[in-house]
Design a protein around this motif. Structure first.
Motif, short mmCIF file in Angstrom:
data_model
loop_
_atom_site.label_atom_id
_atom_site.label_comp_id
_atom_site.label_asym_id
_atom_site.label_seq_id
_atom_site.Cartn_x
_atom_site.Cartn_y
_atom_site.Cartn_z
N VAL A 1 -9.30 7.57 -12.65
CA VAL A 1 -8.96 8.18 -13.95
C VAL A 1 -9.95 9.32 -14.26
O VAL A 1 -9.56 10.39 -14.72
N GLU A 2 -11.22 9.11 -13.96
CA GLU A 2 -12.22 10.18 -14.18
C GLU A 2 -11.85 11.45 -13.39
O GLU A 2 -11.96 12.56 -13.90
N SER A 3 -11.40 11.26 -12.14
CA SER A 3 -11.00 12.42 -11.34
C SER A 3 -9.77 13.10 -11.94
O SER A 3 -9.66 14.34 -11.92
N ILE A 4 -8.86 12.31 -12.47
CA ILE A 4 -7.67 12.89 -13.12
C ILE A 4 -8.11 13.75 -14.30
O ILE A 4 -7.65 14.89 -14.47
N ILE A 5 -9.03 13.23 -15.10
CA ILE A 5 -9.51 13.98 -16.28
C ILE A 5 -10.15 15.30 -15.82
O ILE A 5 -9.84 16.37 -16.33
N SER A 6 -11.04 15.20 -14.82
CA SER A 6 -11.71 16.40 -14.32
C SER A 6 -10.69 17.43 -13.82
O SER A 6 -10.74 18.60 -14.18
N SER A 7 -9.74 16.99 -13.01
CA SER A 7 -8.81 17.95 -12.40
C SER A 7 -7.87 18.55 -13.44
O SER A 7 -7.51 19.72 -13.35
N GLU A 8 -7.49 17.77 -14.45
CA GLU A 8 -6.62 18.32 -15.50
C GLU A 8 -7.32 19.47 -16.23
O GLU A 8 -6.67 20.36 -16.74
N ILE B 1 -10.02 17.10 -7.73
CA ILE B 1 -8.65 17.59 -7.55
C ILE B 1 -7.98 16.84 -6.41
O ILE B 1 -6.83 16.38 -6.52
N ILE B 2 -8.70 16.66 -5.30
CA ILE B 2 -8.15 15.94 -4.15
C ILE B 2 -7.78 14.52 -4.56
O ILE B 2 -6.67 14.04 -4.30
N SER B 3 -8.72 13.84 -5.23
CA SER B 3 -8.48 12.46 -5.65
C SER B 3 -7.26 12.38 -6.56
O SER B 3 -6.37 11.56 -6.35
N SER B 4 -7.19 13.26 -7.56
CA SER B 4 -6.10 13.15 -8.53
C SER B 4 -4.75 13.50 -7.91
O SER B 4 -3.73 12.92 -8.26
N GLU B 5 -4.75 14.44 -6.97
CA GLU B 5 -3.48 14.78 -6.31
C GLU B 5 -2.91 13.59 -5.53
O GLU B 5 -1.72 13.47 -5.35
N LYS B 6 -3.81 12.70 -5.09
CA LYS B 6 -3.35 11.51 -4.37
C LYS B 6 -2.82 10.44 -5.31
O LYS B 6 -2.33 9.40 -4.87
N ASN B 7 -2.99 10.67 -6.60
CA ASN B 7 -2.44 9.76 -7.61
C ASN B 7 -1.26 10.38 -8.34
O ASN B 7 -0.86 9.88 -9.38
N LYS B 8 -0.71 11.46 -7.81
CA LYS B 8 0.39 12.12 -8.52
C LYS B 8 1.70 11.42 -8.25
O LYS B 8 2.12 11.25 -7.10
N VAL B 9 2.38 11.08 -9.33
CA VAL B 9 3.66 10.38 -9.21
C VAL B 9 4.66 11.20 -8.40
O VAL B 9 5.33 10.67 -7.51
N ASN B 10 4.77 12.49 -8.69
CA ASN B 10 5.85 13.25 -8.04
C ASN B 10 5.63 13.46 -6.54
O ASN B 10 6.55 13.81 -5.82
N ARG B 11 4.42 13.21 -6.05
CA ARG B 11 4.21 13.25 -4.59
C ARG B 11 4.70 11.99 -3.91
O ARG B 11 5.09 12.01 -2.75
N TYR B 12 4.57 10.85 -4.59
CA TYR B 12 4.70 9.58 -3.87
C TYR B 12 5.70 8.61 -4.48
O TYR B 12 5.78 7.47 -4.07
N LYS B 13 6.49 9.07 -5.49
CA LYS B 13 7.25 8.09 -6.26
C LYS B 13 8.27 7.29 -5.43
O LYS B 13 8.43 6.09 -5.63
N MET C 1 0.85 -1.21 0.00
CA MET C 1 0.00 0.00 0.00
C MET C 1 0.88 1.25 0.00
O MET C 1 1.83 1.35 0.77
N VAL C 2 0.57 2.18 -0.86
CA VAL C 2 1.32 3.44 -0.91
C VAL C 2 0.85 4.32 0.25
O VAL C 2 -0.33 4.61 0.39
N LYS C 3 1.83 4.75 1.09
CA LYS C 3 1.48 5.63 2.20
C LYS C 3 1.34 7.05 1.66
O LYS C 3 2.23 7.57 1.01
N ARG C 4 0.19 7.66 1.92
CA ARG C 4 -0.04 9.00 1.40
C ARG C 4 -0.18 10.00 2.53
O ARG C 4 -1.03 9.84 3.41
N LYS C 5 0.63 11.06 2.48
CA LYS C 5 0.48 12.18 3.42
C LYS C 5 -0.80 12.94 3.09
O LYS C 5 -1.28 12.90 1.96
N GLY C 6 -1.33 13.66 4.06
CA GLY C 6 -2.51 14.48 3.78
C GLY C 6 -2.16 15.66 2.88
O GLY C 6 -0.99 16.02 2.74
N LEU C 7 -3.19 16.23 2.28
CA LEU C 7 -3.00 17.39 1.40
C LEU C 7 -3.43 18.66 2.14
O LEU C 7 -4.44 18.67 2.83
N LEU C 8 -2.65 19.73 1.96
CA LEU C 8 -3.10 21.05 2.43
C LEU C 8 -3.78 21.74 1.25
O LEU C 8 -3.13 22.11 0.27
#
Lengths: 205, 205
Positions: free
Chosen positions: B179-186, A182-194, A1-8
């Motif tokens: 993926v839908e959230s990624i599309i929306s946020s982009e 935006i919140i959901s997609s930020e949690k899938n960002k490679v550069n936050r969690y790589k 499981m990828v550990k994710r920090k909270g978002l501000l």
């Protein structure tokens, strides 16, 4: 499981664009998001609760906290000081909890300086005319204040460059859903969690 | 109204991570997204339809198109060539339509070179063990191929740096929603649309 920090999540934009209503709508449907509570030296108004509406603290305490670097941002407005205490927010983020901050643009700019990994969202009115209608509709400002806010609005919009995302606030429900995406997609960002991701799979080798 | 160009969504990742099933699920619920159709020089198999499964074209035509720079990417696999034709995709994007491309990692890397403004999504298995189980479960590969794919997987995961987003594919419905959230946020990203936004409001002054 990828550990994710909270978002501000820092929500800002010109006065009248509707950042307050979007944040309320967002919190209504997402009780896992924590709303940041500001500190102030002004006296509580009737009905205001310490720790809910604001942390009400003395001027001496506030100035000590400034000296100790305990604010993400602060501003003097007339005789009072308002600020965003750092410690509680960083603690939530570390635990993986998202924190929402609704703030005027100068405060957002200060936060960007000290916490650039925040998610900066700029709320726009559908048009300048609509912005004017909303400020007039509130009925809380004098004609002079209205004119001043309106003439500032375009200059404020030009500062959008400092933000990651914009929301054109035509419909508050739709706008809040856009923030959720935006919140959901930020949690899938490679550069936050790589580093996290690669370490995770490395353990299996 | 902010005019938004379409997004080129490039979904890639190690074999067995599930990019195909995520794309199918996504398309099922989002008929406004156009799936890119590849061109190939191989002969159609029974049931395959030209323009649906592939554009079936001759080797001569394919090589002419390569010479004219008409592919976003292409690769020779054994005796056949496969590629992603550029013109149809760029036309859709210009009209504001989003285009989905499911592609192996080398192809994705080529597309990143020529179209960096694409949205690059890396699909991860929940674990390397789970990846192995899935490849074995398909029953379409020999033991040797399975071992080869598995030993490549960690090296492939290290290439995640070239991607914007990752999806840990534990549940296909959840993954497609991400993926839908990624599309929306982009579509709310300031750096994609800022000139547009400012020009829009400027017209009102």
């Amino acid at each position: 499981m990828v550990k994710r920090k909270g978002l501000l999540l820092v929500v800002s934009g010109p006065s009248g664009a509707g950042k307050g209503t979007i944040c309320k709508e967002l919190l209504k449907n997402n009780d896992q998001i924590k709303l940041s509570v500001s500190a102030t030296t002004r006296k509580p108004r009737t009905g205001e609760v310490d720790g809910v509406n604001y942390f009400f603290i003395t001027k001496e305490k506030f100035e000590n906290m400034i000296a100790e670097g305990e604010f993400l941002e602060y501003a003097k407005i007339y005789d009072n000081i308002y600020g965003t205490p750092k410690a509680a927010i960083l603690e939530c983020l570390e635990k993986g909890q998202d924190v929402l901050l609704e703030i005027e643009m100068q405060g957002a700019a200060q936060i960007k300086e000290v916490y650039p990994q925040g998610v900066f969202i700029f709320v726009l009115p559908p048009s300048l005319q609509e912005l004017k209608n909303r400020i007039v509709g509130r009925g809380t400002e004098t004609q002079e204040e209205i004119d001043k806010r309106f003439s500032c609005a375009f200059e404020e919009i030009k500062q959008i460059d400092n933000y990651d995302y914009f929301i054109v606030n035509e419909d508050v429900v739709k706008s809040a859903k856009e923030v959720e995406s935006i919140i959901s997609s930020e949690k899938n960002k490679v550069n936050r969690y790589k580093t996290n991701i690669i370490e995770n799979f490395k353990e299996e080798l």
